[in-house]
Design a protein around this motif. Structure first.
Motif, PDB file in Angstrom:
ATOM      1  N   HIS A  89       0.819  -1.211   0.000  1.00 51.32           N
ATOM      2  CA  HIS A  89       0.000   0.000   0.000  1.00 51.32           C
ATOM      3  C   HIS A  89       0.856   1.265   0.000  1.00 51.32           C
ATOM      4  O   HIS A  89       1.145   1.843   1.049  1.00 51.32           O
ATOM      5  N   LEU A  95      -1.110   3.314  -5.333  1.00 52.56           N
ATOM      6  CA  LEU A  95      -1.522   1.935  -5.593  1.00 52.56           C
ATOM      7  C   LEU A  95      -2.432   1.818  -6.808  1.00 52.56           C
ATOM      8  O   LEU A  95      -2.254   0.951  -7.668  1.00 52.56           O
ATOM      9  N   LEU A 118      -2.459  -7.469  -2.481  1.00 52.22           N
ATOM     10  CA  LEU A 118      -2.053  -6.462  -1.493  1.00 52.22           C
ATOM     11  C   LEU A 118      -1.777  -7.180  -0.177  1.00 52.22           C
ATOM     12  O   LEU A 118      -2.706  -7.719   0.437  1.00 52.22           O
ATOM     13  N   MET A 143      -2.378  -5.232   4.826  1.00 56.19           N
ATOM     14  CA  MET A 143      -3.475  -4.622   5.574  1.00 56.19           C
ATOM     15  C   MET A 143      -3.750  -5.456   6.825  1.00 56.19           C
ATOM     16  O   MET A 143      -3.510  -6.664   6.847  1.00 56.19           O
ATOM     17  N   TYR A 175       1.271   4.096   2.818  1.00 56.11           N
ATOM     18  CA  TYR A 175      -0.111   4.422   3.174  1.00 56.11           C
ATOM     19  C   TYR A 175      -0.276   4.454   4.691  1.00 56.11           C
ATOM     20  O   TYR A 175      -0.905   3.578   5.296  1.00 56.11           O
ATOM     21  N   HIS A 179      -3.586   4.104   7.140  1.00 61.29           N
ATOM     22  CA  HIS A 179      -4.180   2.831   7.557  1.00 61.29           C
ATOM     23  C   HIS A 179      -3.705   2.489   8.967  1.00 61.29           C
ATOM     24  O   HIS A 179      -2.538   2.677   9.316  1.00 61.29           O
ATOM     25  N   ARG A 188      -2.282   0.247  10.642  1.00 60.03           N
ATOM     26  CA  ARG A 188      -1.534  -0.979  10.368  1.00 60.03           C
ATOM     27  C   ARG A 188      -1.360  -1.840  11.605  1.00 60.03           C
ATOM     28  O   ARG A 188      -1.222  -3.068  11.502  1.00 60.03           O
TER      29      ARG A 188
END
Length: 317
Positions: free
Chosen positions: A140, A144, A209, A212, A300, A303, A305
């Motif tokens: 990410h 993307l 991906l 996440m 990213y 997010h 994480r």
């Protein structure tokens, strides 16, 4: 003969086309906005991205707290001033990526090619020509969607995991945009990795991906910048079971020019090899750390994480 899953997929596609044929006022307004983004000059898009960034920095306070938390956890030895500079650069790149989706979804192919350059290794081109499946590992970064669209323009067919958007109008726009070029199959995240297997058997590249946080179930805790992160080991599972090469895909935006470059790296050597799934997944996170350090502000970070914690650990957010 079609199996039940094929019939379900075709019915879902018909339902989506029916919904797309009856856009409401909100969707028509969103489409008009993104069409405008897709057809204005690059200089106007940059100004629009700067304006969106100004709004984001003033109103998206919760997201800013998430970014600050992530940067503090991952870069504790960096100064607060450096992390704050990365935060500012992150939101500028993120805002621009939202505006530039107008080009990806509604701009001409020539406009996309002018905005996004791409480099791929010869091995990837050979496997595509031979109809062989592979994993395109797409962490990410803020660009993307840029990478996904640009690669679909040069790849005849492919499949990707897709998380349906909560807003049905937004979901219809995003799904149509991501499947705009060639033969792209969107597999709902709710179907899990099993939804990708049919496409592996069909010889399609899988745009996956890996980074996440989807909760504790099915995840392993492996370090990401030294912090245990719930990570799905599907990349290693699929690569091992189906003997798939794994090509990392990274992309960066140049704020001076507004140009993106998508770089597909050579396939990971000896992956997963003899490692356990947990060890192979930890290796992927170490590789990702190196890619992030090429431009720390464009990962990213909005997010959460590290949302899921090992049992007994306090929450960060």
């Amino acid at each position: 003969m079609k199996d039940a899953q094929d019939e379900q997929d075709e019915q879902a596609a018909r339902d989506k086309r029916d919904r797309a044929a009856r856009p409401g006022l909100k969707r028509r307004a969103l489409e008009a906005l993104f069409r405008w983004f897709g057809n204005v000059s690059p200089a106007t898009r940059l100004r629009a991205g700067a304006a969106l960034n100004w709004l984001t920095l003033r109103f998206a306070k919760r997201r800013q707290r998430i970014v600050r938390t992530n940067l503090r956890l991952c870069f504790p030895n960096e100064s607060e001033a450096t992390r704050e500079r990365w935060l500012q650069a992150h939101f500028r790149a993120l805002s621009q990526s939202l505006v530039d989706r107008g080009v990806l979804w509604y701009g001409t192919p020539a406009a996309i090619e002018a905005m996004v350059s791409v480099s791929v290794p010869p091995e990837y081109q050979r496997l595509v020509a031979e109809g062989k499946p592979m994993i395109l590992l797409a962490p990410h970064f803020v660009g993307l969607d840029v990478a996904a669209t640009r690669l679909t323009m040069i790849t005849p067919t492919g499949a990707t995991m897709y998380t349906p958007q909560r807003d049905p109008d937004v979901d219809a726009i995003v799904a149509a945009g991501r499947a705009r070029f060639n033969d792209v199959h969107l597999v709902s995240r709710h179907d899990g990795v099993r939804g990708l297997i049919r496409h592996i058997r069909a010889g399609r590249p899988i745009y996956y991906l890996p980074d996440m946080d989807f909760g504790r179930e099915g995840a392993v805790f492996v370090p990401f910048f030294g912090v245990p992160a719930a990570t799905v080991p599907a990349t290693a599972q699929l690569a091992r079971k189906w003997q798939l090469p794994v090509f990392p895909v990274i992309e960066f935006w140049d704020p001076a020019t507004g140009h993106y470059h998508v770089e597909m790296l050579p396939a990971l050597a000896d992956f997963p090899g003899e490692d356990t799934l947990e060890a192979a997944t930890a290796r992927l996170n170490r590789e990702l750390e190196g890619w992030v350090m090429r431009c720390p502000s464009q990962y990213y970070w909005v997010h959460r994480r590290f949302k899921t914690r090992p049992l007994g650990e306090k929450k960060f957010y």
